[in-house]
Design a protein around this motif. Structure first.
Motif, PDB file in Angstrom:
ATOM      1  N   ARG A  62       0.829  -1.190   0.000  1.00 22.94           N
ATOM      2  CA  ARG A  62       0.000   0.000   0.000  1.00 22.94           C
ATOM      3  C   ARG A  62       0.873   1.252   0.000  1.00 22.94           C
ATOM      4  NH1 ARG A  62      -3.507  -0.761   5.228  1.00 22.94           N
ATOM      5  NH2 ARG A  62      -1.432  -1.435   5.946  1.00 22.94           N
ATOM      6  N   PHE A  63       0.314   2.340  -0.541  1.00 20.78           N
ATOM      7  CA  PHE A  63       1.040   3.591  -0.573  1.00 20.78           C
ATOM      8  C   PHE A  63       1.343   4.044   0.856  1.00 20.78           C
ATOM      9  CE2 PHE A  63       0.965   8.286  -0.516  1.00 20.78           C
ATOM     10  CZ  PHE A  63       2.071   8.532  -1.311  1.00 20.78           C
ATOM     11  N   GLY A  64       2.579   4.445   1.077  1.00 20.12           N
ATOM     12  CA  GLY A  64       2.967   4.921   2.396  1.00 20.12           C
ATOM     13  C   GLY A  64       3.462   3.846   3.332  1.00 20.12           C
ATOM     14  N   THR A  65       3.567   2.610   2.860  1.00 15.46           N
ATOM     15  CA  THR A  65       3.996   1.521   3.735  1.00 15.46           C
ATOM     16  C   THR A  65       5.411   1.740   4.260  1.00 15.46           C
ATOM     17  OG1 THR A  65       2.582  -0.057   2.575  1.00 15.46           O
ATOM     18  CG2 THR A  65       4.392  -0.959   3.864  1.00 15.46           C
ATOM     19  N   GLN A  66       6.306   2.278   3.421  1.00 18.56           N
ATOM     20  CA  GLN A  66       7.688   2.497   3.831  1.00 18.56           C
ATOM     21  C   GLN A  66       8.159   3.883   3.382  1.00 18.56           C
ATOM     22  OE1 GLN A  66      10.657  -0.190   2.243  1.00 18.56           O
ATOM     23  NE2 GLN A  66      11.973  -0.035   4.049  1.00 18.56           N
ATOM     24  N   THR A  67       7.338   4.878   3.620  1.00 24.46           N
ATOM     25  CA  THR A  67       7.725   6.235   3.250  1.00 24.46           C
ATOM     26  C   THR A  67       9.025   6.604   3.956  1.00 24.46           C
ATOM     27  OG1 THR A  67       5.400   6.862   3.032  1.00 24.46           O
ATOM     28  CG2 THR A  67       7.018   8.641   3.175  1.00 24.46           C
ATOM     29  N   MET A 110       4.319  14.785   0.507  1.00 30.85           N
ATOM     30  CA  MET A 110       5.211  13.968   1.325  1.00 30.85           C
ATOM     31  C   MET A 110       4.690  13.834   2.750  1.00 30.85           C
ATOM     32  SD  MET A 110       8.910  15.404   0.177  1.00 30.85           S
ATOM     33  CE  MET A 110       9.641  15.030  -1.409  1.00 30.85           C
ATOM     34  N   VAL A 111       4.170  14.929   3.281  1.00 32.54           N
ATOM     35  CA  VAL A 111       3.624  14.894   4.644  1.00 32.54           C
ATOM     36  C   VAL A 111       2.471  13.905   4.726  1.00 32.54           C
ATOM     37  CG1 VAL A 111       2.365  16.240   6.369  1.00 32.54           C
ATOM     38  CG2 VAL A 111       4.378  17.220   5.260  1.00 32.54           C
ATOM     39  N   VAL A 112       1.610  13.919   3.722  1.00 25.76           N
ATOM     40  CA  VAL A 112       0.495  12.969   3.694  1.00 25.76           C
ATOM     41  C   VAL A 112       1.018  11.537   3.621  1.00 25.76           C
ATOM     42  CG1 VAL A 112      -1.466  12.139   2.318  1.00 25.76           C
ATOM     43  CG2 VAL A 112      -1.148  14.594   2.708  1.00 25.76           C
ATOM     44  N   LEU A 120       0.369   8.768   6.569  1.00 27.52           N
ATOM     45  CA  LEU A 120      -0.287   7.467   6.366  1.00 27.52           C
ATOM     46  C   LEU A 120       0.514   6.351   7.037  1.00 27.52           C
ATOM     47  CD1 LEU A 120      -1.384   7.732   2.619  1.00 27.52           C
ATOM     48  CD2 LEU A 120      -2.884   7.645   4.618  1.00 27.52           C
ATOM     49  N   LYS A 121       1.811   6.405   6.872  1.00 28.74           N
ATOM     50  CA  LYS A 121       2.686   5.407   7.501  1.00 28.74           C
ATOM     51  C   LYS A 121       2.598   5.501   9.021  1.00 28.74           C
ATOM     52  CE  LYS A 121       7.691   4.583   7.936  1.00 28.74           C
ATOM     53  NZ  LYS A 121       9.016   4.854   7.342  1.00 28.74           N
ATOM     54  N   PHE A 122       2.688   6.715   9.540  1.00 26.86           N
ATOM     55  CA  PHE A 122       2.628   6.920  10.983  1.00 26.86           C
ATOM     56  C   PHE A 122       1.268   6.520  11.544  1.00 26.86           C
ATOM     57  CE2 PHE A 122       1.584   9.685  14.607  1.00 26.86           C
ATOM     58  CZ  PHE A 122       2.630   9.371  15.469  1.00 26.86           C
ATOM     59  N   GLY A 123       0.197   6.833  10.814  1.00 27.74           N
ATOM     60  CA  GLY A 123      -1.148   6.509  11.285  1.00 27.74           C
ATOM     61  C   GLY A 123      -1.397   5.018  11.382  1.00 27.74           C
TER      62      GLY A 123
END
Length: 323
Positions: free
Chosen positions: A7-12, A58-60, A64-67
């Motif tokens: 998923r998008f943001g898994t390893q940002t 980038m913040v988003v 997503l990763k942090f959430g």
């Protein structure tokens, strides 16, 4: 066997943020070129507008990763690229505030205080991790400037927003911290060698001198501004002389560390071009040359990092935490 795409943001990776910090600084530098060179103000605004959209994306992605698993923040802070990247993300909030001062001062004010709150919160998590982690993590590195001296970036919006007292306190406090980090780094350099992959981070040592000079000039403290400028020039000369040694490992995500010091140096020279007579012409030439150099270097580094992120390589290259 079919393997589903992550998923998008898994390893940002936090390593996406340093070149964006540099690109925001470049936009502010182009704004400072309006008076000494008559450059249209729209040039800086266009850069700032485009980079702001990228920064928000980038913040988003990191949110997503942090959430999904808040623990990734502490995990990213265990590695040097993660610590540098997350600190750069917070400092970018200050620069975004500075960019908005002439356009939306109320929003700029809100971002200034939000940045200070985020910075303090990140610093608390970082210090806890350093205290409980292995001793190697507590070794002084140039990235410490981002953590502890980075508060000086808040002065860039604070001064035009009318918070000269806050800016003065931050200036003197961060100057003392920068001096301590420079001194510790010099002592450490005499007994420890810097591995080739980490040498680009040495460029960060230039940024505090530039910011101290810029903020001091904005507060009318010209002796301090000129002393900081002299130190910045000395550091830049030393880095240029050792460029082959610093770049020995080749292109890497840590090249993002070159971007914001370059932008900060250009800004300092352009600020002094209009305030430091009779050396104004000398600073004007240095400002023009450094602005062109920063403009030629920062976008390619940003593009390289973005491509590595888009291809899914940047997370692995920088040991970013995964959800």
């Amino acid at each position: 066997m079919f393997t589903p795409r992550p998923r998008f943001g898994t390893q940002t990776p936090p390593a996406i943020f340093p070149p964006v910090l540099g690109a925001l600084g470049l936009g502010l530098a182009w704004r400072r070129a309006v008076d000494p060179f008559g450059v249209p103000g729209a040039a800086g605004d266009l850069i700032l507008g485009a980079v702001t959209l990228l920064f928000l994306f980038m913040v988003v992605a990191y949110a997503l990763k942090f959430g999904r698993r808040p623990g990734v923040l502490a995990e990213d802070l265990r590695v040097l690229p993660g610590r540098a990247g997350l600190s750069a993300s917070v400092l970018s909030v200050y620069l975004l505030s500075a960019a908005l001062v002439p356009l939306a001062p109320v929003l700029a004010e809100a971002l200034l205080w939000a940045g200070l709150g985020l910075h303090l919160a990140l610093l608390a998590v970082l210090i806890r991790g350093l205290a409980t982690g292995p001793a190697e993590q507590r070794r002084v590195t140039p990235v410490w400037h981002l953590h502890f001296v980075g508060f000086i970036v808040a002065c860039l919006p604070a001064v035009p927003l009318g918070h000269a007292g806050l800016a003065t306190v931050l200036l003197y406090g961060t100057t003392a911290m920068a001096l301590a980090i420079w001194a510790a780094s010099l002592v450490q350099a005499r007994r420890l060698s810097v591995p080739a992959p980490l040498r680009p981070l040495l460029a960060i040592h230039l940024a505090p001198a530039c910011l101290i000079g810029t903020v001091a000039a904005s507060l009318g403290l010209m002796p301090l501004a000129l002393a900081a400028a002299a130190l910045a020039v000395l550091l830049l000369v030393l880095m240029l002389a050792g460029a082959r040694w610093i770049l020995a490992a080749g292109v890497s995500p840590l090249w993002g560390a070159f971007t914001f010091p370059m932008a900060a140096f250009a800004s300092l020279m352009l600020v002094l071009a209009g305030t430091a007579e009779p050396l104004g012409d000398l600073f004007r030439i240095a400002g023009g040359v450094s602005l062109v150099a920063a403009t030629l270097a920062i976008p390619p580094i940003l593009l390289w990092v973005m491509q590595a992120w888009a291809k899914g390589k940047l997370g692995a290259q920088t040991n970013a935490a995964r959800v």
